[in-house]
Design a protein around this motif. Structure first.
Motif, PDB file in Angstrom:
ATOM      1  N   MET A 163      40.231  35.839  48.226  1.00 33.05           N
ATOM      2  CA  MET A 163      40.439  35.595  46.598  1.00 33.05           C
ATOM      3  C   MET A 163      39.717  35.951  45.343  1.00 33.05           C
ATOM      4  O   MET A 163      40.284  35.885  43.782  1.00 33.05           O
ATOM      5  CB  MET A 163      41.381  33.896  46.615  1.00 33.05           C
ATOM      6  CG  MET A 163      42.056  33.733  47.452  1.00 33.05           C
ATOM      7  SD  MET A 163      43.516  34.472  47.144  1.00 33.05           S
ATOM      8  CE  MET A 163      43.625  35.771  48.439  1.00 33.05           C
ATOM      9  N   ASP A 164      38.163  35.115  45.564  1.00 32.74           N
ATOM     10  CA  ASP A 164      37.381  35.473  44.294  1.00 32.74           C
ATOM     11  C   ASP A 164      37.614  36.354  44.692  1.00 32.74           C
ATOM     12  O   ASP A 164      37.610  37.497  42.601  1.00 32.74           O
ATOM     13  CB  ASP A 164      36.390  35.361  44.197  1.00 32.74           C
ATOM     14  CG  ASP A 164      35.829  34.013  44.685  1.00 32.74           C
ATOM     15  OD1 ASP A 164      36.780  33.080  44.469  1.00 32.74           O
ATOM     16  OD2 ASP A 164      35.203  33.444  45.851  1.00 32.74           O
ATOM     17  N   ILE A 165      37.910  38.212  44.719  1.00 30.32           N
ATOM     18  CA  ILE A 165      37.638  39.314  44.752  1.00 30.32           C
ATOM     19  C   ILE A 165      38.833  39.109  44.112  1.00 30.32           C
ATOM     20  O   ILE A 165      38.734  40.515  42.729  1.00 30.32           O
ATOM     21  CB  ILE A 165      37.748  39.984  46.193  1.00 30.32           C
ATOM     22  CG1 ILE A 165      35.999  40.091  46.735  1.00 30.32           C
ATOM     23  CG2 ILE A 165      37.847  41.395  45.726  1.00 30.32           C
ATOM     24  CD1 ILE A 165      35.923  40.573  47.937  1.00 30.32           C
ATOM     25  N   LYS A 166      40.033  39.500  44.488  1.00 31.99           N
ATOM     26  CA  LYS A 166      41.671  39.532  43.715  1.00 31.99           C
ATOM     27  C   LYS A 166      41.342  39.018  42.118  1.00 31.99           C
ATOM     28  O   LYS A 166      41.688  39.738  41.522  1.00 31.99           O
ATOM     29  CB  LYS A 166      41.972  39.346  44.478  1.00 31.99           C
ATOM     30  CG  LYS A 166      42.894  39.193  45.659  1.00 31.99           C
ATOM     31  CD  LYS A 166      44.171  38.961  45.883  1.00 31.99           C
ATOM     32  CE  LYS A 166      45.325  38.950  45.651  1.00 31.99           C
ATOM     33  NZ  LYS A 166      46.856  38.931  46.059  1.00 31.99           N
ATOM     34  N   ASN A 167      40.791  38.291  42.062  1.00 32.03           N
ATOM     35  CA  ASN A 167      40.617  36.902  40.820  1.00 32.03           C
ATOM     36  C   ASN A 167      40.166  38.426  39.358  1.00 32.03           C
ATOM     37  O   ASN A 167      39.680  38.509  38.740  1.00 32.03           O
ATOM     38  CB  ASN A 167      40.083  36.018  40.669  1.00 32.03           C
ATOM     39  CG  ASN A 167      41.290  35.335  40.885  1.00 32.03           C
ATOM     40  OD1 ASN A 167      42.549  35.238  40.796  1.00 32.03           O
ATOM     41  ND2 ASN A 167      41.056  33.816  41.894  1.00 32.03           N
ATOM     42  N   ALA A 168      39.066  38.465  40.227  1.00 28.12           N
ATOM     43  CA  ALA A 168      38.064  40.195  40.174  1.00 28.12           C
ATOM     44  C   ALA A 168      38.243  41.466  39.308  1.00 28.12           C
ATOM     45  O   ALA A 168      38.130  41.188  38.174  1.00 28.12           O
ATOM     46  CB  ALA A 168      36.083  39.654  40.377  1.00 28.12           C
TER      47      ALA A 168
END
Length: 152
Positions: free
Chosen positions: A83-88
């Protein structure tokens, strides 16, 4: 007390699930990535994890014991990483994307280390495959870390 076979099956299942997580996470990251080099890297790692999971499934005495390909630890650490990767990716922040990927690789690496630290009851042929896979996971980690370190 568990038998050697039961402990081996348990270890294999744990590694299959972490590879399912890694596969799904990198697949999502590849779908979302805008940069072609990151898209290619994420696809490579997604495919690698599917291959690893399938190889581990092949080691199970009864294939029906295998967790399904969609079985992941969605409530666990790797889900938050993806989820952090998607946001980044949405913010097109390469360093943040690669930092999150490195953390995900750390989680996968630790899972392999934990299995190997409790390996006294796992057969040598299975251990050889687990060690090889861990080595490739380490190479992936180092590749992600190197890319991250090049970002300003």
């Amino acid at each position: 007390m568990k038998t050697t076979t039961e402990r081996t099956i348990e270890a294999l299942k744990e590694l299959i699930v972490i590879n399912n997580d890694r596969h799904e996470g990198y697949k999502t990251a590849a779908d979302e990535a805008k940069d072609s080099d990151l898209k290619a890297l994420f696809n490579k790692f997604s495919t690698q994890s599917r291959t690893f999971a399938d190889e581990l499934i092949g080691l199970l005495p009864d294939k029906s014991d295998a967790p399904p390909h969609d079985k992941t630890k969605a409530s666990g650490k790797l889900y938050r990483v993806w989820m952090d990767i998607k946001n980044a990716i949405a913010g097109n922040n390469r360093k943040a994307i690669l930092s999150s990927c490195e953390y995900g690789e750390d989680v996968a690496k630790k899972t392999y280390e934990d299995v190997l630290n409790k390996s006294e009851d796992i057969t040598t042929d299975v251990l050889d495959i687990i060690r090889r896979q861990k080595s490739e996971i380490l190479q992936g980690h180092d590749e992600v870390k190197s890319l991250r370190d090049r970002e300003s």
